[in-house]
Design a protein around this motif. Structure first.
Motif, PDB file in Angstrom:
ATOM      1  N   LYS A 174       4.324  -6.866   4.760  1.00  0.00           N
ATOM      2  CA  LYS A 174       5.424  -5.928   4.992  1.00  0.00           C
ATOM      3  C   LYS A 174       5.174  -4.615   4.267  1.00  0.00           C
ATOM      4  N   GLU A 175       4.633  -4.687   3.052  1.00  0.00           N
ATOM      5  CA  GLU A 175       4.310  -3.470   2.310  1.00  0.00           C
ATOM      6  C   GLU A 175       3.278  -2.637   3.059  1.00  0.00           C
ATOM      7  N   LYS A 176       2.268  -3.303   3.623  1.00  0.00           N
ATOM      8  CA  LYS A 176       1.245  -2.580   4.381  1.00  0.00           C
ATOM      9  C   LYS A 176       1.844  -1.931   5.624  1.00  0.00           C
ATOM     10  N   ILE A 177       2.693  -2.680   6.320  1.00  0.00           N
ATOM     11  CA  ILE A 177       3.341  -2.139   7.517  1.00  0.00           C
ATOM     12  C   ILE A 177       4.213  -0.941   7.143  1.00  0.00           C
ATOM     13  N   ASP A 178       4.957  -1.066   6.051  1.00  0.00           N
ATOM     14  CA  ASP A 178       5.799   0.051   5.611  1.00  0.00           C
ATOM     15  C   ASP A 178       4.959   1.275   5.270  1.00  0.00           C
ATOM     16  N   ASP A 179       3.786   1.064   4.659  1.00  0.00           N
ATOM     17  CA  ASP A 179       2.889   2.176   4.347  1.00  0.00           C
ATOM     18  C   ASP A 179       2.421   2.876   5.617  1.00  0.00           C
ATOM     19  N   VAL A 180       2.001   2.091   6.609  1.00  0.00           N
ATOM     20  CA  VAL A 180       1.524   2.656   7.873  1.00  0.00           C
ATOM     21  C   VAL A 180       2.663   3.386   8.578  1.00  0.00           C
ATOM     22  N   LYS A 181       3.846   2.780   8.577  1.00  0.00           N
ATOM     23  CA  LYS A 181       4.991   3.436   9.226  1.00  0.00           C
ATOM     24  C   LYS A 181       5.310   4.757   8.540  1.00  0.00           C
ATOM     25  N   GLY A 182       5.213   4.796   7.221  1.00  0.00           N
ATOM     26  CA  GLY A 182       5.468   6.030   6.479  1.00  0.00           C
ATOM     27  C   GLY A 182       4.475   7.119   6.849  1.00  0.00           C
ATOM     28  N   ILE A 183       3.210   6.748   6.962  1.00  0.00           N
ATOM     29  CA  ILE A 183       2.170   7.704   7.347  1.00  0.00           C
ATOM     30  C   ILE A 183       2.439   8.223   8.756  1.00  0.00           C
ATOM     31  N   LEU A 184       2.791   7.320   9.673  1.00  0.00           N
ATOM     32  CA  LEU A 184       3.076   7.731  11.049  1.00  0.00           C
ATOM     33  C   LEU A 184       4.286   8.659  11.123  1.00  0.00           C
ATOM     34  N   MET A 185       5.311   8.365  10.341  1.00  0.00           N
ATOM     35  CA  MET A 185       6.502   9.230  10.348  1.00  0.00           C
ATOM     36  C   MET A 185       6.160  10.625   9.813  1.00  0.00           C
ATOM     37  N   ASP A 237       5.276   5.293  20.238  1.00  0.00           N
ATOM     38  CA  ASP A 237       4.976   3.978  20.815  1.00  0.00           C
ATOM     39  C   ASP A 237       4.493   3.008  19.741  1.00  0.00           C
ATOM     40  N   VAL A 238       3.632   3.476  18.850  1.00  0.00           N
ATOM     41  CA  VAL A 238       3.135   2.615  17.777  1.00  0.00           C
ATOM     42  C   VAL A 238       4.279   2.212  16.851  1.00  0.00           C
ATOM     43  N   LEU A 239       5.148   3.168  16.521  1.00  0.00           N
ATOM     44  CA  LEU A 239       6.305   2.857  15.670  1.00  0.00           C
ATOM     45  C   LEU A 239       7.208   1.815  16.331  1.00  0.00           C
ATOM     46  N   LYS A 240       7.391   1.918  17.645  1.00  0.00           N
ATOM     47  CA  LYS A 240       8.200   0.937  18.374  1.00  0.00           C
ATOM     48  C   LYS A 240       7.567  -0.456  18.300  1.00  0.00           C
ATOM     49  N   LYS A 241       6.230  -0.513  18.402  1.00  0.00           N
ATOM     50  CA  LYS A 241       5.546  -1.806  18.335  1.00  0.00           C
ATOM     51  C   LYS A 241       5.718  -2.431  16.955  1.00  0.00           C
ATOM     52  N   TYR A 242       5.649  -1.610  15.903  1.00  0.00           N
ATOM     53  CA  TYR A 242       5.879  -2.140  14.555  1.00  0.00           C
ATOM     54  C   TYR A 242       7.294  -2.672  14.441  1.00  0.00           C
ATOM     55  N   LYS A 243       8.262  -1.966  15.034  1.00  0.00           N
ATOM     56  CA  LYS A 243       9.652  -2.414  14.966  1.00  0.00           C
ATOM     57  C   LYS A 243       9.822  -3.764  15.679  1.00  0.00           C
ATOM     58  N   GLU A 244       9.146  -3.916  16.820  1.00  0.00           N
ATOM     59  CA  GLU A 244       9.195  -5.193  17.554  1.00  0.00           C
ATOM     60  C   GLU A 244       8.608  -6.330  16.710  1.00  0.00           C
ATOM     61  N   LEU A 245       7.515  -6.038  16.003  1.00  0.00           N
ATOM     62  CA  LEU A 245       6.885  -7.057  15.152  1.00  0.00           C
ATOM     63  C   LEU A 245       7.802  -7.519  14.038  1.00  0.00           C
ATOM     64  N   GLU A 246       8.611  -6.584  13.542  1.00  0.00           N
ATOM     65  CA  GLU A 246       9.532  -6.927  12.461  1.00  0.00           C
ATOM     66  C   GLU A 246      10.668  -7.813  12.946  1.00  0.00           C
ATOM     67  N   GLY A 247      10.894  -7.771  14.250  1.00  0.00           N
ATOM     68  CA  GLY A 247      11.910  -8.649  14.832  1.00  0.00           C
ATOM     69  C   GLY A 247      13.224  -8.051  14.742  1.00  0.00           C
TER      70      GLY A 247
END
Length: 92
Positions: free
Chosen positions: A42-53, A82-92
């Motif tokens: 989750k920390e890694k995903i949050d890091d990637v999401k932060g970079i994308l934002m 689109d990538v951010l949406k996919k991360y959101k789907e993964l989080e459930g």
């Protein structure tokens, strides 16, 4: 072991996912290994999401006035979204 010092009790059952001993604390049974891995993931995903934002904001703030150039920027923005949406789907 820090878990046992914190009052957690090692059970005679094992995690069906990773095989690690399960622990119980405050009525909650958990696997410290899987929980740790999930937290790190989750920390890694949050890091990637932060970079994308940040990139999305950067692209948005630098939109050119030329329509052809703007179209390229908009395509990049769509891909980021689109990538951010996919991360959101993964989080459930």
């Amino acid at each position: 072991m820090p878990l046992m010092l914190s009052g957690a009790k090692m059970l005679d059952r094992h995690c069906p996912k990773c095989g690690s001993p399960l622990f119980e604390k405050d009525g909650r049974v958990f696997c410290p290994v899987c929980e740790y891995r999930a937290k790190k993931q989750k920390e890694k995903i949050d890091d990637v999401k932060g970079i994308l934002m940040k990139k999305l904001v950067e692209v948005t703030n630098s939109l050119p006035s030329d329509p052809e150039e703007m179209e390229k920027y908009l395509r990049v923005m769509e891909k980021i979204i689109d990538v951010l949406k996919k991360y959101k789907e993964l989080e459930g």
